[in-house]
Write a protein that holds these residues in place. Structure first.
Motif, PDB file in Angstrom:
ATOM      1  N   PHE A 109       0.857  -1.108   0.020  1.00 11.11           N
ATOM      2  CA  PHE A 109      -0.130   0.158  -0.039  1.00 11.11           C
ATOM      3  C   PHE A 109       0.867   1.228  -0.093  1.00 11.11           C
ATOM      4  N   LYS A 110       0.612   2.450  -1.087  1.00  8.88           N
ATOM      5  CA  LYS A 110       1.438   3.559  -0.923  1.00  8.88           C
ATOM      6  C   LYS A 110       0.392   4.154  -0.365  1.00  8.88           C
ATOM      7  N   LEU A 111       1.142   5.006   0.795  1.00  8.24           N
ATOM      8  CA  LEU A 111       0.064   5.925   1.605  1.00  8.24           C
ATOM      9  C   LEU A 111       0.144   7.432   1.051  1.00  8.24           C
ATOM     10  N   ARG A 112      -1.135   7.987   1.195  1.00  5.03           N
ATOM     11  CA  ARG A 112      -1.037   9.394   0.699  1.00  5.03           C
ATOM     12  C   ARG A 112      -0.330  10.178   1.599  1.00  5.03           C
ATOM     13  N   LYS A 113       0.717  11.194   0.652  1.00  5.21           N
ATOM     14  CA  LYS A 113       1.216  12.001   1.398  1.00  5.21           C
ATOM     15  C   LYS A 113       0.583  13.328   1.879  1.00  5.21           C
ATOM     16  N   GLY A 114       1.434  13.821   2.958  1.00  4.55           N
ATOM     17  CA  GLY A 114       0.778  15.407   3.518  1.00  4.55           C
ATOM     18  C   GLY A 114      -0.601  15.113   4.022  1.00  4.55           C
ATOM     19  N   VAL A 115      -0.966  14.051   4.418  1.00 10.56           N
ATOM     20  CA  VAL A 115      -2.275  14.063   5.348  1.00 10.56           C
ATOM     21  C   VAL A 115      -1.786  14.413   6.787  1.00 10.56           C
ATOM     22  N   GLU A 116      -2.638  15.377   7.268  1.00 13.24           N
ATOM     23  CA  GLU A 116      -2.301  15.866   8.599  1.00 13.24           C
ATOM     24  C   GLU A 116      -3.497  15.545   9.640  1.00 13.24           C
ATOM     25  N   PHE A 117      -2.968  14.713  10.676  1.00  9.75           N
ATOM     26  CA  PHE A 117      -3.988  14.572  11.967  1.00  9.75           C
ATOM     27  C   PHE A 117      -4.425  15.763  12.595  1.00  9.75           C
ATOM     28  N   HIS A 118      -5.318  15.487  13.394  1.00 11.37           N
ATOM     29  CA  HIS A 118      -5.923  16.829  14.075  1.00 11.37           C
ATOM     30  C   HIS A 118      -4.945  17.350  15.080  1.00 11.37           C
ATOM     31  N   ASN A 119      -4.071  16.688  15.480  1.00 10.52           N
ATOM     32  CA  ASN A 119      -2.922  17.346  16.348  1.00 10.52           C
ATOM     33  C   ASN A 119      -1.997  17.865  15.680  1.00 10.52           C
ATOM     34  N   GLY A 120      -1.809  18.006  14.339  1.00  9.53           N
ATOM     35  CA  GLY A 120      -0.820  18.708  13.477  1.00  9.53           C
ATOM     36  C   GLY A 120       0.065  17.586  12.795  1.00  9.53           C
ATOM     37  N   LYS A 121       0.198  16.351  13.292  1.00  8.82           N
ATOM     38  CA  LYS A 121       1.185  15.468  13.008  1.00  8.82           C
ATOM     39  C   LYS A 121       0.747  14.889  11.639  1.00  8.82           C
ATOM     40  N   THR A 122       1.988  14.664  10.866  1.00 11.19           N
ATOM     41  CA  THR A 122       1.714  14.326   9.346  1.00 11.19           C
ATOM     42  C   THR A 122       1.642  12.729   9.380  1.00 11.19           C
ATOM     43  N   MET A 123       0.723  12.158   8.657  1.00 17.16           N
ATOM     44  CA  MET A 123       0.489  10.593   8.713  1.00 17.16           C
ATOM     45  C   MET A 123       1.821  10.009   8.004  1.00 17.16           C
ATOM     46  N   ASP A 124       2.394   9.096   8.316  1.00 17.97           N
ATOM     47  CA  ASP A 124       3.299   8.086   7.663  1.00 17.97           C
ATOM     48  C   ASP A 124       2.945   6.607   8.276  1.00 17.97           C
ATOM     49  N   ALA A 125       3.896   5.770   7.616  1.00 19.52           N
ATOM     50  CA  ALA A 125       3.639   4.251   7.782  1.00 19.52           C
ATOM     51  C   ALA A 125       3.599   3.951   9.247  1.00 19.52           C
ATOM     52  N   ASP A 126       4.303   4.435  10.128  1.00 18.14           N
ATOM     53  CA  ASP A 126       4.149   4.116  11.568  1.00 18.14           C
ATOM     54  C   ASP A 126       2.854   4.057  12.115  1.00 18.14           C
ATOM     55  N   ASP A 127       2.064   5.296  11.880  1.00 17.65           N
ATOM     56  CA  ASP A 127       0.883   5.484  12.327  1.00 17.65           C
ATOM     57  C   ASP A 127      -0.291   4.529  12.079  1.00 17.65           C
ATOM     58  N   VAL A 128       0.027   4.159  10.665  1.00 17.89           N
ATOM     59  CA  VAL A 128      -0.827   3.021  10.173  1.00 17.89           C
ATOM     60  C   VAL A 128      -0.795   1.541  10.483  1.00 17.89           C
ATOM     61  N   ILE A 129       0.846   1.198  10.900  1.00 14.63           N
ATOM     62  CA  ILE A 129       0.938   0.229  11.488  1.00 14.63           C
ATOM     63  C   ILE A 129       0.417   0.040  12.940  1.00 14.63           C
ATOM     64  N   HIS A 130       0.623   1.042  13.596  1.00 13.50           N
ATOM     65  CA  HIS A 130       0.156   1.223  15.026  1.00 13.50           C
ATOM     66  C   HIS A 130      -1.446   0.959  15.209  1.00 13.50           C
ATOM     67  N   SER A 131      -2.131   1.661  14.212  1.00  6.62           N
ATOM     68  CA  SER A 131      -3.310   1.549  14.187  1.00  6.62           C
ATOM     69  C   SER A 131      -4.160   0.379  13.963  1.00  6.62           C
ATOM     70  N   LEU A 132      -3.331  -0.500  12.906  1.00  9.02           N
ATOM     71  CA  LEU A 132      -3.735  -1.975  12.391  1.00  9.02           C
ATOM     72  C   LEU A 132      -3.660  -2.683  13.643  1.00  9.02           C
ATOM     73  N   ASN A 133      -2.493  -2.615  14.138  1.00 17.35           N
ATOM     74  CA  ASN A 133      -1.893  -3.544  15.180  1.00 17.35           C
ATOM     75  C   ASN A 133      -3.000  -3.280  16.530  1.00 17.35           C
ATOM     76  N   HIS A 134      -3.734  -2.130  16.605  1.00 18.36           N
ATOM     77  CA  HIS A 134      -4.533  -2.068  17.733  1.00 18.36           C
ATOM     78  C   HIS A 134      -5.607  -3.092  17.984  1.00 18.36           C
ATOM     79  N   HIS A 135      -5.838  -4.031  16.722  1.00 18.93           N
ATOM     80  CA  HIS A 135      -6.819  -4.895  16.549  1.00 18.93           C
ATOM     81  C   HIS A 135      -6.317  -6.328  16.641  1.00 18.93           C
ATOM     82  N   ARG A 136      -4.994  -6.327  16.726  1.00 19.90           N
ATOM     83  CA  ARG A 136      -4.319  -7.625  16.325  1.00 19.90           C
ATOM     84  C   ARG A 136      -3.761  -7.930  17.872  1.00 19.90           C
TER      85      ARG A 136
END
Lengths: 529, 318
Positions: free
Chosen positions: A118-145
């Motif tokens: 999966f290629k992630l979209r660049k320049g996506v900003e979370f509400h707290n100002g952080k820019t989304m990258d692969a670590d965020d996605v992996i953390h979020s998916l692992n929340h359910h594993r």
């Protein structure tokens, strides 16, 4: 208007084409206003989406015990808040039930559909100002594993063997076995992406609205996210989500202009609501269906003749007219809806047939048995009445059904999967594979019929990894026919979702995968000027 | 006055004992319900592993008596605990809702109680007249109709037909006091319909009862007017039963309004309690149950104290 409603149903089931529909509707004297709801196309009137305003949603399905954690999201109030306003998934489902890029920009799989990049979209900003990258996605998916997760989506991500970070904006997901539909899985409403530091309790995600106030089951208030990565979405300035579980209160609030959108209209009175000025009804024919599940490893349901007798003993048309007031479509004893891609329209529709029911009952060697049917309003609204109607029609075929009324409390833990025959609600799934793997595979945690069919289970695994459309379709059609003729479920009907809006609301074609435009109404809809 | 103080002390001690007994009853009751929080929350989505994860984290796998004593230990130390379902502190969850419940009850009581007593007095003064009969009929019908029915009629008339008041009363912090009052008008009116009848009938009956006493006969013989007899002589002597029925209705206004809360989407304690019971969220059930029980105990005590103060014989014992 009976003619038009029938026509609309045929259209939504793909039995007439859009061109035929328009011709026939014109013959019936129907104006564009009537057909709007079926094409769901106020936008076709040519008005461009307009920005601004405060959207007020009166929603059923909120509880004071809710939490903002997507892993614990179970009902509409949180879903419309978390999925429709605050957060995004990697993949979104559009109105044609196709997966489209959301936080993932693109994806590709290995030929066996086992490894997905999966290629992630660049320049996506979370509400707290952080820019989304692969670590965020992996953390979020692992929340359910993992072993100690409390996530209701654990079963959905169970097929993932490993998630690897390729670079800052690429992740690679290795599955236990090939799955051509994997992008669909990632659109699940639990799998919302949050920052890597998040514990999922603060409502900080990447969506078009930012959470300002949240009182579980009562009220949520969110304002527009000025840095939202989608420029053509999230048109409202503010969104207020009000938990209104009582259907009369919801309807009154809409009638008196205190809310703009409500979900789950009262079937008994929706024809009156339809006539009211300034109110529009939105009907979605989705995947939601009701089943009467028999445990195939328990006598007498271990005999396929008994199962067939009970399948022939149900009058689907009557149930549809009485329980759903016609807002749905009849089922063919398999869980694949006309909204699914590989719905087997070529299979003959099973009809109420007392003679065949008698024949199969006799063949099973059972003459004067009575079958205990366990049901409760907790299964679905009208489930007890459905049992009583079933009992009456089956009696014509010489089948005695004993309707056992179970308490609403604890229905899912004490009756479902425990009693040999009971009424079940299914929200349905956007893909054939998800539906079959969830409730029909031999080893599925929710195989509520304890059904084990070797041919079916072989096909399930083969079809899942098959990337060729035609071959897949053939396999899924065969599977539907196996479930229909051998499975443990009576599927009497699919239920449509009914929502109502004030006529100030405009929208494009709606997705049917979940209520309210696939949970995206706050993001996709707008106020007319 | 010593007698009064002694009684209050005694009643408070009994009240505390009652609360403990009730907490035990609530605990046993919720335990006896089928299923637990993990199953109730996950519902159809449950798998054995996720249920186990829930139970381990929330210590639901401990024996029942251990959980009860842990809860009561925290409670007597002033810690209400956290909601098991969403981990929020219970004081925070309950505080504003209880304030809302009190607001609704208070606003209703403010006009319902004087109205009921005045109507009761008038009915007693004009006993058996057409006025008395009309009032009796209207209030008795209002009591007999279920409150949700009254509520829907009021919504149909005053909200849907003519838009005077909103049909949902979901008050929030962004509203001013006036907006709040406007929003809760219909639920207040609904509740008033339910409680006025009861209080008014009791006032009328108590006064008519006193009117048959010898001292009223004496007053009549002295030539005092009917109104003066009723307001100055009968009412003070009928106060005790009136106070009792008023206080009981107050208690009802605080704890018995779940149906009205649901119809008007009012964020009070009732809906919270219903959700907490259906999800088996024990600490929340306990806390709200105890608040309800404490309200009853406190209001009953108030009623006794007030009737004692209103009775000279009890006020000045020899």
């Amino acid at each position: 208007m009976v003619g038009l409603e029938l026509l609309q149903r045929l259209l939504s089931e793909g039995k007439v084409s859009r061109r035929e529909f328009i011709a026939q509707a014109a013959a019936l004297g129907a104006t564009a206003a009537f057909s709007q709801s079926i094409f769901a196309s106020n936008a076709f009137a040519g008005d461009e989406p307009r920005r601004g305003g405060r959207l007020r949603i009166g929603i059923s399905g909120g509880s004071t015990t809710d939490t903002i954690d997507p892993a614990a999201s179970t009902d509409m109030m949180n879903q419309i808040l978390i999925n429709g306003q605050l957060g995004n998934s990697l993949v979104e489902i559009d109105h044609e039930n196709k997966p489209i890029p959301e936080l993932a920009e693109s994806w590709e799989s290995s030929p066996d559909a086992r490894i997905w990049n999966f290629k992630l979209r660049k320049g996506v900003e979370f509400h707290n100002g952080k820019t989304m990258d692969a670590d965020d996605v992996i953390h979020s998916l692992n929340h359910h594993r993992g072993e100690d997760t409390k996530s209701a989506a654990k079963v959905i991500v169970d097929s993932i063997e490993e998630i690897k970070k390729e670079d800052k904006y690429t992740i690679s997901i290795v599955l236990k076995s090939g799955n051509a539909d994997f992008p669909f899985l990632l659109s699940d409403y639990h799998l919302i992406i949050a920052p890597a530091t998040s514990d999922f309790t603060d409502g900080i995600f990447s969506g078009g609205y930012i959470l300002q106030q949240y009182e579980p089951g009562v009220r949520a208030f969110a304002t527009k996210n000025p840095n939202y990565f989608k420029s053509d979405r999230a048109f409202f300035d503010e969104v207020e989500t009000l938990g209104i579980n009582d259907v009369n209160a919801r309807t009154n609030a809409l009638k008196t202009g205190q809310i703009d959108i409500m979900n789950r209209c009262e079937l008994k009175t929706v024809h009156l609501l339809k006539k009211m000025k300034g109110i529009e009804i939105i009907r979605q024919n989705g995947f939601k269906h009701y089943t009467f599940a028999m445990q195939c490893d328990t006598a007498p349901y271990n005999s396929n003749d008994v199962r067939l007798a009970l399948k022939y003993g149900v009058d689907r048309e009557k149930l549809l007219e009485t329980i759903l007031r016609g807002y749905g479509s009849i089922g063919n004893d398999h869980p694949i809806s006309t909204a699914n891609r590989y719905h087997a329209s070529e299979l003959p529709q099973r009809q109420f047939d007392p003679d065949k029911a008698k024949f199969h009952l006799k063949k099973a060697g059972i003459t004067d048995a009575s079958f205990d049917f366990h049901t409760s309003e907790a299964a679905f609204s009208g489930a007890i009445d459905a049992g009583v109607i079933y009992k009456e029609t089956a009696a014509k075929a010489g089948i005695t059904i004993n309707v056992v009324r179970e308490p609403n409390d604890g229905y899912w833990s004490n009756v479902w999967m425990k009693k040999p025959w009971c009424a079940v609600f299914w929200g349905g799934r956007p893909t054939e594979d998800m539906m079959f793997s969830t409730a029909y595979a031999a080893d599925a945690a929710w195989n509520d019929t304890s059904w084990k069919n070797n041919r079916f289970n072989e096909l399930l695994v083969t079809a899942r990894a098959e990337l060729d459309e035609a071959k897949r379709r053939a396999m899924y059609v065969e599977m539907q026919s196996i479930v229909r003729d051998d499975g443990g479920v009576v599927v009497p009907m699919f239920a449509a979702d009914l929502a109502a809006t004030s006529d100030k609301i405009a929208h494009g074609p709606v997705s049917a995968n979940w209520e309210l435009d696939g949970l995206r109404a706050p993001e996709r809809w707008w106020f007319k000027s | 006055m010593n007698k009064l103080a002694a009684m209050i002390t005694k009643r408070i001690v009994f009240g505390v004992l009652t609360l403990f007994a009730i907490s035990l009853l609530i605990f046993v009751g919720v335990e006896a319900l089928p299923g637990d929080l993990a199953e109730a929350i996950l519902g159809q989505n449950a798998t054995p592993e996720t249920i186990q994860a829930f139970r381990t984290e929330l210590k639901l796998d401990l024996p029942a008596h251990e959980r009860y004593f842990a809860w009561i230990n925290a409670f007597v130390h002033g810690d209400l605990g956290k909601s098991l379902a969403n981990g929020r502190p219970i004081a925070e969850v309950i505080g504003w809702r209880f304030a809302n419940s009190l607001l609704l009850a208070g606003a209703t009581a403010l006009f319902a109680i004087p109205l009921a007593i005045i109507l009761g007095l008038l009915a007693a003064i004009y006993r058996d007249s057409w006025f008395d009969k009309c009032i009796s009929m209207v209030t008795l019908s209002a009591i007999s109709l279920p409150e949700f029915f009254v509520a829907y009629i009021l919504i149909a008339l005053l909200s849907v037909q003519i838009f005077l008041f909103p049909s949902i009363s979901n008050i929030n912090d962004q509203m001013s006091v006036f907006q709040k009052m406007h929003a809760i008008f219909l639920p207040c009116l609904t509740l008033a319909f339910v409680v006025v009848g009861h209080m008014m009938r009791m006032t009328r009956a108590a006064i008519i009862n006193v009117l048959s006493s010898p001292f009223i006969e004496m007053a009549k013989l002295k030539g005092i007017g009917r109104k003066r007899i009723i307001v100055k002589h009968a009412l003070p002597n009928a106060l005790s039963p009136i106070i009792n029925v008023v206080v009981l209705n107050l208690a009802y206004l605080v704890v018995g309004v779940v149906v009205v809360e649901v119809v008007f989407v009012y964020p009070g304690l009732g809906q919270l309690l219903v959700d907490a019971v259906s999800k088996r969220d024990l600490p929340v059930v306990q806390a709200s149950g105890l608040i309800f029980a404490a309200t009853y105990v406190f209001l009953n005590l108030t009623a006794d104290v007030l009737s004692m103060l209103s009775n000279p014989k009890l006020r000045n014992p020899r």
